[in-house]
Structures are given as C-alpha cells and as structure tokens.
Design a protein around this motif. Structure first.
Motif, mmCIF file in Angstrom:
data_model
loop_
_atom_site.group_PDB
_atom_site.id
_atom_site.type_symbol
_atom_site.label_atom_id
_atom_site.label_comp_id
_atom_site.label_asym_id
_atom_site.label_seq_id
_atom_site.Cartn_x
_atom_site.Cartn_y
_atom_site.Cartn_z
ATOM 1 N N ASN A 12 14.706 23.974 28.657
ATOM 2 C CA ASN A 12 15.226 24.924 27.668
ATOM 3 C C ASN A 12 15.767 26.168 28.359
ATOM 4 N N GLN A 13 15.037 26.626 29.389
ATOM 5 C CA GLN A 13 15.486 27.809 30.117
ATOM 6 C C GLN A 13 16.823 27.528 30.799
ATOM 7 N N PHE A 14 16.945 26.339 31.440
ATOM 8 C CA PHE A 14 18.217 25.995 32.076
ATOM 9 C C PHE A 14 19.325 25.938 31.034
ATOM 10 N N TYR A 15 19.055 25.318 29.903
ATOM 11 C CA TYR A 15 20.069 25.220 28.846
ATOM 12 C C TYR A 15 20.476 26.608 28.358
ATOM 13 N N ASP A 16 19.506 27.502 28.208
ATOM 14 C CA ASP A 16 19.815 28.874 27.773
ATOM 15 C C ASP A 16 20.690 29.586 28.807
ATOM 16 N N GLU A 17 20.341 29.427 30.097
ATOM 17 C CA GLU A 17 21.128 30.044 31.159
ATOM 18 C C GLU A 17 22.528 29.434 31.207
ATOM 19 N N PHE A 18 22.591 28.116 31.109
ATOM 20 C CA PHE A 18 23.872 27.416 31.105
ATOM 21 C C PHE A 18 24.730 27.911 29.938
ATOM 22 N N SER A 19 24.130 28.007 28.774
ATOM 23 C CA SER A 19 24.864 28.459 27.587
ATOM 24 C C SER A 19 25.380 29.881 27.763
ATOM 25 N N ALA A 20 24.555 30.755 28.338
ATOM 26 C CA ALA A 20 24.968 32.144 28.563
ATOM 27 C C ALA A 20 26.115 32.211 29.579
ATOM 28 N N LEU A 21 25.992 31.446 30.671
ATOM 29 C CA LEU A 21 27.061 31.414 31.680
ATOM 30 C C LEU A 21 28.351 30.860 31.082
ATOM 31 N N ARG A 22 28.214 29.788 30.344
ATOM 32 C CA ARG A 22 29.382 29.156 29.729
ATOM 33 C C ARG A 22 30.068 30.130 28.775
ATOM 34 N N GLU A 23 29.301 30.794 27.939
ATOM 35 C CA GLU A 23 29.871 31.739 26.983
ATOM 36 C C GLU A 23 30.552 32.910 27.699
ATOM 37 N N ALA A 24 29.919 33.420 28.760
ATOM 38 C CA ALA A 24 30.521 34.517 29.530
ATOM 39 C C ALA A 24 31.853 34.074 30.132
ATOM 40 N N ASN A 25 31.913 32.846 30.624
ATOM 41 C CA ASN A 25 33.148 32.354 31.219
ATOM 42 C C ASN A 25 34.203 32.023 30.171
ATOM 43 N N VAL A 26 33.775 31.590 28.991
ATOM 44 C CA VAL A 26 34.730 31.391 27.894
ATOM 45 C C VAL A 26 35.379 32.726 27.561
ATOM 46 N N GLN A 27 34.562 33.777 27.466
ATOM 47 C CA GLN A 27 35.093 35.107 27.157
ATOM 48 C C GLN A 27 36.033 35.599 28.255
ATOM 49 N N LEU A 28 35.670 35.351 29.520
ATOM 50 C CA LEU A 28 36.528 35.732 30.645
ATOM 51 C C LEU A 28 37.854 34.969 30.570
ATOM 52 N N GLY A 29 37.786 33.689 30.278
ATOM 53 C CA GLY A 29 39.005 32.887 30.132
ATOM 54 C C GLY A 29 39.909 33.424 29.038
ATOM 55 N N LEU A 30 39.319 33.830 27.930
ATOM 56 C CA LEU A 30 40.099 34.411 26.829
ATOM 57 C C LEU A 30 40.722 35.742 27.240
ATOM 58 N N ARG A 31 39.949 36.554 27.974
ATOM 59 C CA ARG A 31 40.496 37.832 28.457
ATOM 60 C C ARG A 31 41.669 37.606 29.400
ATOM 61 N N ILE A 32 41.548 36.611 30.288
ATOM 62 C CA ILE A 32 42.627 36.317 31.230
ATOM 63 C C ILE A 32 43.879 35.879 30.469
ATOM 64 N N ARG A 33 43.701 35.034 29.483
ATOM 65 C CA ARG A 33 44.868 34.598 28.692
ATOM 66 C C ARG A 33 45.526 35.804 28.004
ATOM 67 N N THR A 34 44.709 36.730 27.528
ATOM 68 C CA THR A 34 45.249 37.946 26.913
ATOM 69 C C THR A 34 45.988 38.777 27.953
ATOM 70 N N LYS A 35 45.410 38.920 29.150
ATOM 71 C CA LYS A 35 46.050 39.696 30.229
ATOM 72 C C LYS A 35 47.391 39.077 30.618
ATOM 73 N N VAL A 36 47.448 37.744 30.664
ATOM 74 C CA VAL A 36 48.696 37.062 31.004
ATOM 75 C C VAL A 36 49.759 37.383 29.948
ATOM 76 N N ARG A 37 49.374 37.332 28.684
ATOM 77 C CA ARG A 37 50.304 37.661 27.599
ATOM 78 C C ARG A 37 50.762 39.119 27.724
#
Length: 156
Positions: A12-37
C-alpha cells in the motif's frame, strides 16, 4: 498474521508513493504542454524582439538536446526517429520573420517528436515493474523541470 499485514502495508505504501509520483509527473507534463503553447504564442507575437526569438530558439534547442541525450544515455531505441530541423544560423542578421519561422519549426519538432519520445520512454505505464518506475519518473522529472525553467527564463 502481522507478517501479512506488514506485506500488505508495504505494498500500500509503494502504491501510495507510486500514485503521488505519477500524479506529480502528470502535472509536470501538463505544465510543459502549457509552456510549449505559451512559447509558440511568445514566438508569434510581433512585439517579440530578435533577441527574444534567438533566446527561444536556443532554449528549445537545449531542451531537444537534453531530452534526446537522456534517451541515448538510457539506451532508448526510437524507430523511426525524426531528426530536428537543421537551422542554418541563429543571427540578428536574419529577419524577425525568418527567426520566427525557425522557432516555430524547432518548437513543432520538440512538441511532436522529442517530447513524445521522452514521454513514451520515461512515463511508465501502471503495469511497469516496480524497480523501473522510480528511476524513470526521476529522469522524467529532472529533465522536464530543466526545460520548464529554461522556458520560463525566455518568456519572463
């Protein structure tokens, strides 16, 4: 019974960490797409100076080089790979329209090719083996944060 709880708690702890990392990187990916625009909009403004366009081209080129060297360093094979457009020169002697066109070509390549290669290589699917996830997320994050910082410096 406590061993089972510890095992379950660990996963559960690994899944929570994985989920947090994944969400942070999703947000970073969205920010990068915005920066490109936003960079595309910056480049198209008639009020953007030649120096600004040159800085933009340099920034985009650095991001392409940075992401593509991470792909090479990590032995990511891309087939077929589209190489970045070759720009003859980046000079104040070029017209603003030529610089604007060069910036657009490079940004389009970054968005449509380099960024996609990078996302595919370093944004692991949910089914990726556990030992691959954290290192891939770290590569994804560090390189895209560098690009985000460069984009911000140009568009200040």
């Amino acid at each position: 019974m406590s061993e089972s709880n510890n095992s379950s708690s660990g996963s559960n702890q690994f899944y929570d960490e994985f989920s947090a990392l994944r969400e942070a990187n999703v947000q970073l990916g969205l920010r990068i797409r915005t920066k490109v625009r936003e960079m595309g909009e910056f480049n198209m403004k008639t009020t953007t100076s030649k120096d600004g366009l040159i800085a933009s081209i340099t920034c985009i080129g650095k991001c392409i080089d940075n992401l593509e060297s991470a792909l090479t360093k990590n032995k990511v094979v891309i087939n077929p790979k589209v190489n970045p457009p070759m720009l003859v020169s980046i000079s104040k002697d070029l017209t603003s329209d030529t610089l604007r066109s060069n910036a657009k070509l490079l940004l389009d390549h970054f968005k449509e090719h380099t960024l996609q290669y990078f996302f595919n290589a370093f944004f692991p699917p949910v089914t990726a083996p556990d030992d691959e996830v954290v290192p891939k997320f770290a590569i994804f994050r560090s390189h895209l944060e560098q690009c985000e910082s460069l984009f911000d410096q140009v568009m200040m």
